[in-house]
Motif scaffolding. Structure first.
Motif, PDB file in Angstrom:
ATOM      1  N   TRP A 286       2.708 -19.936 -13.090  1.00 49.58           N
ATOM      2  CA  TRP A 286       3.822 -19.312 -12.440  1.00 49.58           C
ATOM      3  C   TRP A 286       5.032 -19.095 -13.196  1.00 49.58           C
ATOM      4  CZ3 TRP A 286       1.888 -23.795  -9.940  1.00 49.58           C
ATOM      5  CH2 TRP A 286       2.609 -25.143 -10.414  1.00 49.58           C
ATOM      6  N   LYS A 287       5.808 -18.085 -12.973  1.00 47.41           N
ATOM      7  CA  LYS A 287       6.777 -17.653 -13.844  1.00 47.41           C
ATOM      8  C   LYS A 287       7.991 -19.076 -13.594  1.00 47.41           C
ATOM      9  CE  LYS A 287       5.309 -13.756 -14.523  1.00 47.41           C
ATOM     10  NZ  LYS A 287       4.234 -13.584 -15.749  1.00 47.41           N
ATOM     11  N   PRO A 288       8.760 -19.388 -14.580  1.00 48.84           N
ATOM     12  CA  PRO A 288       9.511 -20.438 -14.844  1.00 48.84           C
ATOM     13  C   PRO A 288      10.857 -20.283 -14.026  1.00 48.84           C
ATOM     14  CG  PRO A 288      10.125 -19.213 -16.708  1.00 48.84           C
ATOM     15  CD  PRO A 288       8.733 -18.522 -15.972  1.00 48.84           C
ATOM     16  N   TYR A 289      10.821 -19.827 -12.749  1.00 50.63           N
ATOM     17  CA  TYR A 289      12.068 -19.854 -11.876  1.00 50.63           C
ATOM     18  C   TYR A 289      11.563 -19.595 -10.381  1.00 50.63           C
ATOM     19  CZ  TYR A 289      10.537 -14.943 -12.964  1.00 50.63           C
ATOM     20  OH  TYR A 289       9.878 -13.682 -13.096  1.00 50.63           O
ATOM     21  N   TRP A 290      12.377 -19.567  -9.556  1.00 42.76           N
ATOM     22  CA  TRP A 290      12.212 -19.750  -7.974  1.00 42.76           C
ATOM     23  C   TRP A 290      12.853 -18.489  -7.606  1.00 42.76           C
ATOM     24  CZ3 TRP A 290       8.964 -23.104  -5.488  1.00 42.76           C
ATOM     25  CH2 TRP A 290       8.703 -24.392  -6.014  1.00 42.76           C
ATOM     26  N   LEU A 291      12.303 -17.818  -6.443  1.00 40.68           N
ATOM     27  CA  LEU A 291      12.824 -16.708  -5.744  1.00 40.68           C
ATOM     28  C   LEU A 291      12.940 -16.820  -4.563  1.00 40.68           C
ATOM     29  CD1 LEU A 291      10.811 -13.835  -7.895  1.00 40.68           C
ATOM     30  CD2 LEU A 291      13.360 -14.590  -8.300  1.00 40.68           C
ATOM     31  N   ASP A 292      13.520 -15.799  -3.717  1.00 43.17           N
ATOM     32  CA  ASP A 292      13.309 -15.778  -2.262  1.00 43.17           C
ATOM     33  C   ASP A 292      13.083 -14.415  -1.885  1.00 43.17           C
ATOM     34  OD1 ASP A 292      15.963 -14.635  -2.032  1.00 43.17           O
ATOM     35  OD2 ASP A 292      16.762 -16.605  -1.380  1.00 43.17           O
ATOM     36  N   THR A 293      13.279 -13.336  -2.897  1.00 43.62           N
ATOM     37  CA  THR A 293      13.153 -12.094  -2.723  1.00 43.62           C
ATOM     38  C   THR A 293      12.259 -11.486  -3.919  1.00 43.62           C
ATOM     39  OG1 THR A 293      15.109 -11.811  -1.746  1.00 43.62           O
ATOM     40  CG2 THR A 293      14.416  -9.786  -2.383  1.00 43.62           C
ATOM     41  N   LEU A 294      11.496 -10.344  -3.481  1.00 44.41           N
ATOM     42  CA  LEU A 294      10.597  -9.726  -4.780  1.00 44.41           C
ATOM     43  C   LEU A 294      10.482  -8.351  -4.297  1.00 44.41           C
ATOM     44  CD1 LEU A 294       8.696 -10.365  -7.114  1.00 44.41           C
ATOM     45  CD2 LEU A 294       7.059 -10.600  -5.152  1.00 44.41           C
ATOM     46  N   ALA A 295      10.566  -7.525  -5.433  1.00 41.82           N
ATOM     47  CA  ALA A 295      10.300  -5.972  -5.273  1.00 41.82           C
ATOM     48  C   ALA A 295       8.842  -5.901  -5.798  1.00 41.82           C
ATOM     49  CB  ALA A 295      11.322  -5.324  -5.988  1.00 41.82           C
ATOM     50  N   ILE A 296       7.921  -5.201  -5.150  1.00 42.13           N
ATOM     51  CA  ILE A 296       6.691  -4.954  -5.384  1.00 42.13           C
ATOM     52  C   ILE A 296       6.467  -3.427  -5.623  1.00 42.13           C
ATOM     53  CG2 ILE A 296       4.186  -5.318  -4.730  1.00 42.13           C
ATOM     54  CD1 ILE A 296       5.414  -7.779  -2.974  1.00 42.13           C
ATOM     55  N   GLU A 297       5.842  -3.066  -6.833  1.00 48.06           N
ATOM     56  CA  GLU A 297       5.728  -1.755  -7.103  1.00 48.06           C
ATOM     57  C   GLU A 297       4.815  -0.987  -6.200  1.00 48.06           C
ATOM     58  OE1 GLU A 297       4.943  -1.439 -11.426  1.00 48.06           O
ATOM     59  OE2 GLU A 297       7.303  -2.081 -11.908  1.00 48.06           O
ATOM     60  N   PRO A 298       4.705   0.377  -6.152  1.00 47.03           N
ATOM     61  CA  PRO A 298       3.776   1.196  -5.282  1.00 47.03           C
ATOM     62  C   PRO A 298       2.458   0.541  -5.756  1.00 47.03           C
ATOM     63  CG  PRO A 298       5.547   2.681  -6.236  1.00 47.03           C
ATOM     64  CD  PRO A 298       5.593   1.182  -6.919  1.00 47.03           C
ATOM     65  N   ARG A 299       1.407   0.734  -4.504  1.00 46.10           N
ATOM     66  CA  ARG A 299       0.044   0.314  -4.742  1.00 46.10           C
ATOM     67  C   ARG A 299      -0.205  -0.905  -5.380  1.00 46.10           C
ATOM     68  NH1 ARG A 299      -0.744   4.256  -0.806  1.00 46.10           N
ATOM     69  NH2 ARG A 299      -0.347   6.137  -1.417  1.00 46.10           N
ATOM     70  N   GLN A 300       0.577  -1.821  -5.452  1.00 46.29           N
ATOM     71  CA  GLN A 300       0.493  -3.248  -6.417  1.00 46.29           C
ATOM     72  C   GLN A 300       0.182  -4.282  -5.259  1.00 46.29           C
ATOM     73  OE1 GLN A 300       0.208  -3.285  -9.673  1.00 46.29           O
ATOM     74  NE2 GLN A 300      -0.356  -0.995  -9.352  1.00 46.29           N
TER      75      GLN A 300
ATOM     76  N   ALA B   9       0.638  -1.119   0.017  1.00 47.59           N
ATOM     77  CA  ALA B   9      -0.016  -0.018   0.089  1.00 47.59           C
ATOM     78  C   ALA B   9       0.820   1.279   0.160  1.00 47.59           C
ATOM     79  CB  ALA B   9      -1.019  -0.026   1.192  1.00 47.59           C
ATOM     80  N   ALA B  10       2.065   1.231   0.076  1.00 49.15           N
ATOM     81  CA  ALA B  10       3.115   2.327   0.279  1.00 49.15           C
ATOM     82  C   ALA B  10       3.066   3.131  -1.165  1.00 49.15           C
ATOM     83  CB  ALA B  10       4.622   1.953   0.664  1.00 49.15           C
ATOM     84  N   PRO B  11       3.747   4.505  -1.256  1.00 46.17           N
ATOM     85  CA  PRO B  11       3.685   4.970  -2.369  1.00 46.17           C
ATOM     86  C   PRO B  11       5.014   4.776  -3.103  1.00 46.17           C
ATOM     87  CG  PRO B  11       3.989   6.387  -0.442  1.00 46.17           C
ATOM     88  CD  PRO B  11       3.518   5.081  -0.105  1.00 46.17           C
TER      89      PRO B  11
ATOM     90  N   LEU C 274       9.698 -13.320   7.766  1.00 51.42           N
ATOM     91  CA  LEU C 274       9.350 -12.538   6.729  1.00 51.42           C
ATOM     92  C   LEU C 274       9.892 -11.187   6.986  1.00 51.42           C
ATOM     93  CD1 LEU C 274       5.351 -12.882   6.752  1.00 51.42           C
ATOM     94  CD2 LEU C 274       7.114 -14.335   5.487  1.00 51.42           C
ATOM     95  N   GLU C 275      10.431 -10.558   5.804  1.00 51.13           N
ATOM     96  CA  GLU C 275      11.124  -9.232   5.684  1.00 51.13           C
ATOM     97  C   GLU C 275      10.325  -8.156   4.908  1.00 51.13           C
ATOM     98  OE1 GLU C 275      15.217  -8.554   5.664  1.00 51.13           O
ATOM     99  OE2 GLU C 275      15.510 -10.702   6.046  1.00 51.13           O
ATOM    100  N   SER C 276      10.044  -6.909   5.360  1.00 45.58           N
ATOM    101  CA  SER C 276       9.654  -6.020   4.342  1.00 45.58           C
ATOM    102  C   SER C 276      10.415  -4.589   4.615  1.00 45.58           C
ATOM    103  CB  SER C 276       7.968  -5.778   4.931  1.00 45.58           C
ATOM    104  OG  SER C 276       7.599  -4.875   4.102  1.00 45.58           O
ATOM    105  N   VAL C 277      10.579  -4.275   3.490  1.00 44.74           N
ATOM    106  CA  VAL C 277      11.358  -2.913   3.695  1.00 44.74           C
ATOM    107  C   VAL C 277      11.153  -2.063   2.450  1.00 44.74           C
ATOM    108  CG1 VAL C 277      13.646  -3.567   2.590  1.00 44.74           C
ATOM    109  CG2 VAL C 277      13.797  -1.728   4.172  1.00 44.74           C
ATOM    110  N   LEU C 278      11.113  -0.601   2.570  1.00 40.64           N
ATOM    111  CA  LEU C 278      10.773   0.308   1.798  1.00 40.64           C
ATOM    112  C   LEU C 278      12.186   0.303   0.964  1.00 40.64           C
ATOM    113  CD1 LEU C 278       8.557   2.724   3.313  1.00 40.64           C
ATOM    114  CD2 LEU C 278       7.785   0.831   1.617  1.00 40.64           C
ATOM    115  N   THR C 279      12.037   0.986  -0.454  1.00 39.67           N
ATOM    116  CA  THR C 279      13.203   1.267  -1.137  1.00 39.67           C
ATOM    117  C   THR C 279      13.659   2.666  -0.817  1.00 39.67           C
ATOM    118  OG1 THR C 279      11.914   1.461  -2.866  1.00 39.67           O
ATOM    119  CG2 THR C 279      13.142  -0.533  -2.633  1.00 39.67           C
TER     120      THR C 279
END
Length: 433
Positions: free
Chosen positions: A384-398, A360-362, A414-419
């Motif tokens: 799903w996408k054809p790969y595995w991840l452990d980290t994901l950047a989620i765009e604003p309001r998405q 919900a962040a801007p 779980l970790e969460s940090v704004l850029t």
């Protein structure tokens, strides 16, 4: 990524280790140790300003290895960690999935200053790992460097060179000292390094096939890295093999802490160009010697799999909404974290879990899942996408949806940090029972 949840006192932990030792003496079977790794958290310096005194930093270093740390998939590794810094710390591993280095149900307290602790970890997967103590950034007096660790495949991968490229971000004060993330940078201009160098150079012969392990060691910034005039073929992401695919326009986009293994066939000298969302800058170069006298190399075969499931049962999955970083939803700074808080969710071992991650962040928010790699689901939630991840950047309001197989019992973070350099790192926990 394994993070220890601090449920027990040190006396209880030592008692548990003593009971384990007693069981071994009594004849309990345990696999032999096949590798050793000595780690040290210590003060260091980096030459970040030409012609100026070096900048004091802290780092996690492998004092048992010269050059890159290389272990093998299947190793049972004895890790000796020495804390030479004035605050309690523990190394945290990205890409070390499966059983924790210490039983995650019991937990293990961070190592006190001027103390040494020993643990046993199992290297269950091949890939690019990252060991790091920056989860404890609330107590750090200097910005810290992580330690890349290579877990090699059981059989040799056919490449001519295998190189780590650790990209890091620094914010310097006028006196040359560096700012720790989570504090106001006061508009300090970012400075980027590759492998600790402000102008990195990699040498190769023409037509050599290079395996380049790119790591975004920045703690707040999503970075795009490009090797000009070359096709960059992605072979693995976040330590897990992927179906090989060419990076779009030769550009790799990496969230903080993310890793990408790419194959590059050296053709001509070219620049490494980095973009941080504001401007592009050259941060190094590939210097190619000789002439292209051989025929072009054949496309590479996929890397050997790490025994992750081919399919996830989305129809029978447990589904949970996770609001990233929301003040009223259980997130806390690591220094204030307690397992007495309510978990984000609980899952039974063996179940598929779908998380609906809401930013919900801007500004973009980075999410990191400890303990399990995950699939990024398609928008229609039907694949799903054809790969595995452990980290994901989620765009604003998405909102993004991810899925994982809950195969590793324990309590995980779980970790969460704004850029945003000044933003705090936030954590919650979940349970697999």
């Amino acid at each position: 990524m394994t993070t220890w949840i601090f449920d027990l006192s040190r006396r209880e932990v030592l008692a548990g280790l003593g009971a384990t030792a007693a069981g071994l003496i009594a004849g309990g079977a345990t696999p032999p140790v096949t590798a050793q790794l000595a780690l040290q958290a210590r003060p260091a310096t980096l030459a970040l300003r030409q012609g100026q005194p070096p900048t004091p930093i802290w780092e996690l270093a492998a004092v048992s290895h010269l050059g890159n740390v290389r272990l093998k998939r299947g190793n049972r590794c004895e890790v000796v960690f020495r804390n030479e810094l004035p605050v309690p710390l523990a190394p945290v591993w990205s890409g070390l999935n499966g059983p924790a280095a210490s039983d995650p149900l019991r937990g293990r307290a961070p190592t006190a200053p001027d103390a040494t602790e020993t643990s046993i970890i199992s290297i269950s997967s091949a890939g690019t790992l990252l060991a790091d103590f920056r989860l404890f950034e609330d107590g750090l007096k200097q910005p810290a460097r992580p330690l890349p660790i290579i877990a090699e495949e059981a059989n040799r991968v056919p490449v001519d060179r295998d190189e780590v490229l650790l990209i890091e971000e620094w914010r310097l004060r006028p006196d040359g000292t560096a700012l720790v993330p989570g504090r106001d940078p006061q508009d300090r201009t970012p400075l980027y390094t590759i492998n600790g160098q402000t102008s990195f150079e990699l040498s190769a012969a023409a037509n050599e096939r290079l395996r380049l392990r790119f790591i975004n060691g920045s703690q707040r910034t999503v970075l795009a890295i490009k090797l000009e005039s070359h096709e960059v073929r992605v072979m693995a992401l976040d330590g897990q093999p992927a179906e090989p695919f060419p990076a779009r326009n030769g550009v790799l986009v990496l969230a903080p802490g993310a890793r990408a293994d790419a194959f590059v066939d050296a053709a001509t000298s070219a620049a490494f160009v980095l973009h941080d969302g504001k401007e592009a800058r050259s941060v190094g170069s590939l210097k190619v010697s000789g002439r292209l006298e051989r025929a072009p190399l054949l496309p590479p075969q996929p890397l050997p799999p790490n025994d992750l499931p081919d399919q996830l049962d989305l129809r029978g999955a447990l589904r949970f909404d996770v609001a990233l970083g929301a003040a009223d939803s259980g997130w806390a700074r690591p220094a204030n974290f307690s397992t007495a808080s309510a978990p984000a969710f609980r899952a039974k071992t063996g179940r598929t879990v779908v998380l609906v991650l809401q930013n919900a962040a801007p500004i973009t928010t980075v999410f990191h899942l400890h303990g399990h790699p995950f699939r990024l689901l398609d928008k229609l939630d039907d694949g799903w996408k054809p790969y595995w991840l452990d980290t994901l950047a989620i765009e604003p309001r998405q909102t993004q949806r991810i899925a994982f197989a809950a195969t590793s019992p324990g309590r995980w973070l779980l970790e969460s940090v704004l850029t945003d350099w000044a933003a705090p790192r936030l954590v919650r926990w979940y349970a697999v029972e």
